[in-house]
Design a protein around this motif. Structure first.
Motif, PDB file in Angstrom:
ATOM      1  N   SER A  73      -0.716  23.261  -8.490  1.00  0.00           N
ATOM      2  CA  SER A  73      -2.091  22.757  -8.413  1.00  0.00           C
ATOM      3  C   SER A  73      -2.275  21.989  -7.099  1.00  0.00           C
ATOM      4  O   SER A  73      -1.316  21.566  -6.463  1.00  0.00           O
ATOM      5  N   THR A  74      -3.502  21.817  -6.719  1.00  0.00           N
ATOM      6  CA  THR A  74      -3.811  21.148  -5.456  1.00  0.00           C
ATOM      7  C   THR A  74      -3.270  19.725  -5.430  1.00  0.00           C
ATOM      8  O   THR A  74      -2.659  19.296  -4.448  1.00  0.00           O
ATOM      9  N   LEU A  75      -3.483  18.983  -6.516  1.00  0.00           N
ATOM     10  CA  LEU A  75      -3.013  17.604  -6.554  1.00  0.00           C
ATOM     11  C   LEU A  75      -1.485  17.534  -6.603  1.00  0.00           C
ATOM     12  O   LEU A  75      -0.880  16.628  -6.032  1.00  0.00           O
ATOM     13  N   GLN A  76      -0.852  18.502  -7.260  1.00  0.00           N
ATOM     14  CA  GLN A  76       0.610  18.528  -7.286  1.00  0.00           C
ATOM     15  C   GLN A  76       1.152  18.790  -5.889  1.00  0.00           C
ATOM     16  O   GLN A  76       2.124  18.167  -5.460  1.00  0.00           O
ATOM     17  N   GLN A  77       0.528  19.675  -5.153  1.00  0.00           N
ATOM     18  CA  GLN A  77       0.957  19.948  -3.777  1.00  0.00           C
ATOM     19  C   GLN A  77       0.718  18.733  -2.887  1.00  0.00           C
ATOM     20  O   GLN A  77       1.525  18.436  -2.008  1.00  0.00           O
ATOM     21  N   LEU A  78      -0.385  18.030  -3.112  1.00  0.00           N
ATOM     22  CA  LEU A  78      -0.634  16.798  -2.371  1.00  0.00           C
ATOM     23  C   LEU A  78       0.471  15.787  -2.643  1.00  0.00           C
ATOM     24  O   LEU A  78       0.955  15.117  -1.729  1.00  0.00           O
ATOM     25  N   GLY A  79       0.887  15.693  -3.887  1.00  0.00           N
ATOM     26  CA  GLY A  79       1.988  14.816  -4.250  1.00  0.00           C
ATOM     27  C   GLY A  79       3.268  15.173  -3.501  1.00  0.00           C
ATOM     28  O   GLY A  79       4.015  14.288  -3.073  1.00  0.00           O
ATOM     29  N   GLU A  80       3.532  16.458  -3.330  1.00  0.00           N
ATOM     30  CA  GLU A  80       4.706  16.886  -2.557  1.00  0.00           C
ATOM     31  C   GLU A  80       4.585  16.468  -1.095  1.00  0.00           C
ATOM     32  O   GLU A  80       5.548  16.021  -0.491  1.00  0.00           O
ATOM     33  N   HIS A  81       3.407  16.592  -0.534  1.00  0.00           N
ATOM     34  CA  HIS A  81       3.200  16.231   0.870  1.00  0.00           C
ATOM     35  C   HIS A  81       3.261  14.722   1.089  1.00  0.00           C
ATOM     36  O   HIS A  81       3.547  14.271   2.204  1.00  0.00           O
ATOM     37  N   LEU A  82       2.979  13.950   0.065  1.00  0.00           N
ATOM     38  CA  LEU A  82       3.033  12.503   0.194  1.00  0.00           C
ATOM     39  C   LEU A  82       4.462  11.960   0.144  1.00  0.00           C
ATOM     40  O   LEU A  82       4.670  10.759   0.254  1.00  0.00           O
ATOM     41  N   VAL A 127       0.838  -1.205   0.000  1.00  0.00           N
ATOM     42  CA  VAL A 127       0.000   0.000   0.000  1.00  0.00           C
ATOM     43  C   VAL A 127       0.871   1.252   0.000  1.00  0.00           C
ATOM     44  O   VAL A 127       0.623   2.199  -0.764  1.00  0.00           O
ATOM     45  N   LEU A 128       1.906   1.271   0.829  1.00  0.00           N
ATOM     46  CA  LEU A 128       2.796   2.440   0.867  1.00  0.00           C
ATOM     47  C   LEU A 128       3.484   2.647  -0.477  1.00  0.00           C
ATOM     48  O   LEU A 128       3.673   3.788  -0.918  1.00  0.00           O
ATOM     49  N   LEU A 129       3.856   1.562  -1.129  1.00  0.00           N
ATOM     50  CA  LEU A 129       4.514   1.665  -2.431  1.00  0.00           C
ATOM     51  C   LEU A 129       3.571   2.236  -3.487  1.00  0.00           C
ATOM     52  O   LEU A 129       3.960   3.107  -4.268  1.00  0.00           O
ATOM     53  N   VAL A 130       2.342   1.783  -3.497  1.00  0.00           N
ATOM     54  CA  VAL A 130       1.371   2.294  -4.466  1.00  0.00           C
ATOM     55  C   VAL A 130       1.055   3.766  -4.181  1.00  0.00           C
ATOM     56  O   VAL A 130       1.054   4.602  -5.097  1.00  0.00           O
ATOM     57  N   VAL A 131       0.825   4.110  -2.914  1.00  0.00           N
ATOM     58  CA  VAL A 131       0.514   5.502  -2.565  1.00  0.00           C
ATOM     59  C   VAL A 131       1.709   6.409  -2.862  1.00  0.00           C
ATOM     60  O   VAL A 131       1.549   7.509  -3.401  1.00  0.00           O
ATOM     61  N   GLY A 132       2.902   5.946  -2.524  1.00  0.00           N
ATOM     62  CA  GLY A 132       4.103   6.739  -2.817  1.00  0.00           C
ATOM     63  C   GLY A 132       4.293   6.951  -4.307  1.00  0.00           C
ATOM     64  O   GLY A 132       4.657   8.047  -4.754  1.00  0.00           O
ATOM     65  N   SER A 133       4.040   5.919  -5.083  1.00  0.00           N
ATOM     66  CA  SER A 133       4.173   6.046  -6.549  1.00  0.00           C
ATOM     67  C   SER A 133       3.154   7.031  -7.113  1.00  0.00           C
ATOM     68  O   SER A 133       3.486   7.863  -7.961  1.00  0.00           O
ATOM     69  N   LEU A 134       1.916   6.928  -6.642  1.00  0.00           N
ATOM     70  CA  LEU A 134       0.891   7.883  -7.088  1.00  0.00           C
ATOM     71  C   LEU A 134       1.258   9.308  -6.677  1.00  0.00           C
ATOM     72  O   LEU A 134       1.074  10.253  -7.451  1.00  0.00           O
ATOM     73  N   GLY A 135       1.787   9.456  -5.461  1.00  0.00           N
ATOM     74  CA  GLY A 135       2.218  10.771  -5.003  1.00  0.00           C
ATOM     75  C   GLY A 135       3.329  11.333  -5.869  1.00  0.00           C
ATOM     76  O   GLY A 135       3.324  12.525  -6.205  1.00  0.00           O
ATOM     77  N   SER A 136       4.274  10.500  -6.251  1.00  0.00           N
ATOM     78  CA  SER A 136       5.364  10.962  -7.114  1.00  0.00           C
ATOM     79  C   SER A 136       4.849  11.355  -8.493  1.00  0.00           C
ATOM     80  O   SER A 136       5.305  12.354  -9.071  1.00  0.00           O
ATOM     81  N   LEU A 137       3.922  10.574  -9.027  1.00  0.00           N
ATOM     82  CA  LEU A 137       3.337  10.930 -10.317  1.00  0.00           C
ATOM     83  C   LEU A 137       2.623  12.282 -10.232  1.00  0.00           C
ATOM     84  O   LEU A 137       2.756  13.115 -11.139  1.00  0.00           O
ATOM     85  N   MET A 138       1.871  12.498  -9.157  1.00  0.00           N
ATOM     86  CA  MET A 138       1.182  13.780  -8.991  1.00  0.00           C
ATOM     87  C   MET A 138       2.184  14.921  -8.847  1.00  0.00           C
ATOM     88  O   MET A 138       2.001  15.994  -9.412  1.00  0.00           O
ATOM     89  N   LYS A 139       3.241  14.670  -8.104  1.00  0.00           N
ATOM     90  CA  LYS A 139       4.237  15.717  -7.842  1.00  0.00           C
ATOM     91  C   LYS A 139       4.958  16.148  -9.116  1.00  0.00           C
ATOM     92  O   LYS A 139       5.177  17.332  -9.344  1.00  0.00           O
ATOM     93  N   TYR A 140       5.330  15.175  -9.943  1.00  0.00           N
ATOM     94  CA  TYR A 140       6.177  15.497 -11.085  1.00  0.00           C
ATOM     95  C   TYR A 140       5.437  15.655 -12.410  1.00  0.00           C
ATOM     96  O   TYR A 140       5.979  16.238 -13.342  1.00  0.00           O
ATOM     97  N   LEU A 141       4.224  15.152 -12.514  1.00  0.00           N
ATOM     98  CA  LEU A 141       3.530  15.209 -13.793  1.00  0.00           C
ATOM     99  C   LEU A 141       2.417  16.249 -13.865  1.00  0.00           C
ATOM    100  O   LEU A 141       1.976  16.574 -14.961  1.00  0.00           O
ATOM    101  N   LEU A 142       1.968  16.730 -12.735  1.00  0.00           N
ATOM    102  CA  LEU A 142       0.863  17.697 -12.745  1.00  0.00           C
ATOM    103  C   LEU A 142       1.396  19.129 -12.727  1.00  0.00           C
ATOM    104  O   LEU A 142       2.553  19.385 -12.400  1.00  0.00           O
ATOM    105  N   THR A 143       0.523  20.048 -13.060  1.00  0.00           N
ATOM    106  CA  THR A 143       0.877  21.455 -13.127  1.00  0.00           C
ATOM    107  C   THR A 143       1.372  21.959 -11.776  1.00  0.00           C
ATOM    108  O   THR A 143       0.738  21.728 -10.743  1.00  0.00           O
ATOM    109  N   GLU A 144       2.503  22.638 -11.814  1.00  0.00           N
ATOM    110  CA  GLU A 144       3.113  23.177 -10.593  1.00  0.00           C
ATOM    111  C   GLU A 144       2.132  24.108  -9.884  1.00  0.00           C
ATOM    112  O   GLU A 144       1.527  24.988 -10.493  1.00  0.00           O
TER     113      GLU A 144
END
Length: 111
Positions: free
Chosen positions: A36-45, A17-34
């Protein structure tokens, strides 16, 4: 020995679960618009990766002890360890480990 089996199962699921959540967080952090709410969530994850690392170390030790007691080969142990590094794979490997333990070593896999 039942305790080791149960600890392995819980650790495998937590690591997965941690691996999947971490991977999704990294995708949000690096692939979404700087910014944005989801990009910031990715940074916090990002903290998820540190948790995954610590728990993965415990998982490695437990998987090693379980493989030793079941007298499995190095490739089987290697698959168990690599599964904690590839998102989603650990769920399949955990299932296969449980099935194999219950068939080959029922005394190790009483639940």
């Amino acid at each position: 020995m039942t305790k080791l089996f149960n600890v392995y199962r819980v650790l495998a699921l937590v690591v997965g679960v941690l691996l999947v959540v971490g991977s999704l967080g990294s995708l949000m952090k690096y692939l979404l618009t700087e910014g944005s709410t989801l990009q910031q969530l990715g940074e916090h994850l990002g903290i998820i990766w540190m948790l995954h690392g610590f728990i993965y170390i415990v998982y490695v030790v437990v998987a090693f002890v379980l493989a030793q007691r079941a007298r499995w080969s190095i490739p089987q142990l290697g698959l168990m360890l690599i599964a904690g590094l590839i998102p989603g794979l650990i769920f399949w490997v955990e299932h296969r480990v449980v099935v194999r333990l219950r068939e080959d070593h029922p005394e190790l896999a009483r639940a």
